[in-house]
Design an enzyme around this catalytic site. Sequence first.
Site, PDB file in Angstrom:
ATOM      1  N   ASP A   1       0.814  -1.229   0.000  1.00  0.00           N
ATOM      2  CA  ASP A   1       0.000   0.000   0.000  1.00  0.00           C
ATOM      3  C   ASP A   1       0.840   1.269   0.000  1.00  0.00           C
ATOM      4  O   ASP A   1       0.438   2.285   0.556  1.00  0.00           O
ATOM      5  CB  ASP A   1      -0.971   0.014   1.198  1.00  0.00           C
ATOM      6  CG  ASP A   1      -1.775  -1.263   1.263  1.00  0.00           C
ATOM      7  OD1 ASP A   1      -2.273  -1.687   0.219  1.00  0.00           O
ATOM      8  OD2 ASP A   1      -1.877  -1.852   2.356  1.00  0.00           O
TER       9      ASP A   1
ATOM     10  N   HIS B   1      -4.469  -2.579  -5.687  1.00  0.00           N
ATOM     11  CA  HIS B   1      -3.822  -1.372  -6.208  1.00  0.00           C
ATOM     12  C   HIS B   1      -4.882  -0.326  -6.499  1.00  0.00           C
ATOM     13  O   HIS B   1      -5.782  -0.560  -7.303  1.00  0.00           O
ATOM     14  CB  HIS B   1      -3.048  -1.702  -7.494  1.00  0.00           C
ATOM     15  CG  HIS B   1      -1.803  -2.489  -7.253  1.00  0.00           C
ATOM     16  ND1 HIS B   1      -1.077  -3.065  -8.262  1.00  0.00           N
ATOM     17  CD2 HIS B   1      -1.151  -2.775  -6.116  1.00  0.00           C
ATOM     18  CE1 HIS B   1      -0.025  -3.679  -7.742  1.00  0.00           C
ATOM     19  NE2 HIS B   1      -0.054  -3.525  -6.445  1.00  0.00           N
TER      20      HIS B   1
HETATM   21  P1  IMP Z   1      -1.903 -12.837   2.863  1.00  0.00           P
HETATM   22  O1  IMP Z   1      -1.001 -12.263   1.825  1.00  0.00           O
HETATM   23  O2  IMP Z   1      -3.361 -12.690   2.526  1.00  0.00           O
HETATM   24  O3  IMP Z   1      -1.524 -14.232   3.253  1.00  0.00           O
HETATM   25  O4  IMP Z   1      -1.721 -11.974   4.209  1.00  0.00           O
HETATM   26  C1  IMP Z   1      -0.500 -11.934   4.933  1.00  0.00           C
HETATM   27  C2  IMP Z   1      -0.211 -10.538   5.442  1.00  0.00           C
HETATM   28  O5  IMP Z   1       0.064  -9.672   4.356  1.00  0.00           O
HETATM   29  C3  IMP Z   1      -1.387  -9.883   6.179  1.00  0.00           C
HETATM   30  O6  IMP Z   1      -0.862  -9.075   7.215  1.00  0.00           O
HETATM   31  C4  IMP Z   1      -2.048  -9.046   5.105  1.00  0.00           C
HETATM   32  O7  IMP Z   1      -2.806  -7.993   5.641  1.00  0.00           O
HETATM   33  C5  IMP Z   1      -0.825  -8.559   4.368  1.00  0.00           C
HETATM   34  N1  IMP Z   1      -1.083  -8.206   2.967  1.00  0.00           N
HETATM   35  C6  IMP Z   1      -1.266  -9.050   1.925  1.00  0.00           C
HETATM   36  N2  IMP Z   1      -1.429  -8.367   0.796  1.00  0.00           N
HETATM   37  C7  IMP Z   1      -1.324  -7.054   1.108  1.00  0.00           C
HETATM   38  C8  IMP Z   1      -1.379  -5.860   0.345  1.00  0.00           C
HETATM   39  O8  IMP Z   1      -1.515  -5.849  -0.877  1.00  0.00           O
HETATM   40  N3  IMP Z   1      -1.230  -4.704   1.054  1.00  0.00           N
HETATM   41  C9  IMP Z   1      -1.029  -4.688   2.397  1.00  0.00           C
HETATM   42  N4  IMP Z   1      -0.962  -5.778   3.145  1.00  0.00           N
HETATM   43  C10 IMP Z   1      -1.121  -6.950   2.503  1.00  0.00           C
HETATM   44 MG    MG Z   2      -2.643  -2.084  -1.762  1.00  0.00          MG
END
Ligand code: IMP
Ligand code: MG
Length: 333
Positions: A13, A43
Amino acid sequence: MIVDVVLGLQYGDEGKGKVTHYLAKNENYDYVLRFNGGGNAGHTIFHNGKKIITHHIPSGVLHGIPSIIGPNCVINPEAFFAEIEELEEAGIDCRNLVKIANNCHVVTRDHLMSEVGESTIGTTRTGNGPAYASKYKRSGVTASQCMHLSDFVIDFFNEVLDKPNLKILAEGAQGFGLDIDFGDYPYVTSSHVTLGGLMLCGFHPSSVRHVYGVAKVYETYVGAKEFQDYENDKLAIIADIGQEYGATTGRLRKVNYLNLDTLYKSIKVNHPTHIIFNKTDILRKVRNWNIIDQQGIKKEMNSEETFCDEIQLFINKINPNIHTRFSFSPDRI
Ligand code: IMP
Ligand code: MG
């Protein structure tokens, strides 16, 4: 082959979508390529005055550039088709532009089900981790084995790696602090989000031209771990004015001041040629210019100028050749 790459220096982000969107518009790339992650990514992009959120689909399609969901990505077919329809409703015809690498892995219903109720890491519950787990257990399904995706699948080696003189813009998902190896394990995502993750696609290292590292002038994190050590009221104001809500899950992001230790490590691992600091306009509104130094001590800067100078000085000490830019706008860099 020329490969430019946009990647996150913090916890996702950071505004990578905006940077990719800007570069894709102003340079003539043959492909935009996502090199990690899947539907967990969100995004947010302002395109012709409209706010558009993408998850699986690389933002190159907004400019009519063929865009590939790459090797080392995972894809949920149902969410993918829903995303195509959403983009079509927003007037973006991407059906003929989006391609899927044959060796990308599929997120199945079982993967999604196994994350229902997950609360230990605070994942996005998009089946990301379970899909990567199946891949490495060698019980996964590749895109080339998935009938529903057959119209979109390309042989990544033949169509990309074995073609001479392509110019590619690669976009990463998530950020350094969430990297499976360099992040704060187990509070990480399940893919390689660094420059090393891009190299896993099979490019020659010398083909990498510009590495655009993207950061915000403060940090945000979504997930289960403790993130805010400092006074919450000021940070809550930053979250509010900065509209810090997850683009995928709508969860409120946890905010902290810019952390030089995170920045130092992510610069050392990603070797950026350029760094873009987003959301400087938010701190201008909040009038709060704090930095957490490498020892974890909060330093209060008394003005925007001293804040930017301090950061510039810090980066120059690591590598004086890095081009640094502070951005003040949601749709410009
Ligand atoms: P997962 O990728 O869904 O397995 O989540 C693992 C960690 O990564 C969690 O803390 C999510 O909130 C974070 N996370 C996954 N994708 C994003 C993203 O695109 N932006 C911010 N945090 C993310
Ligand atoms: Mg994002």
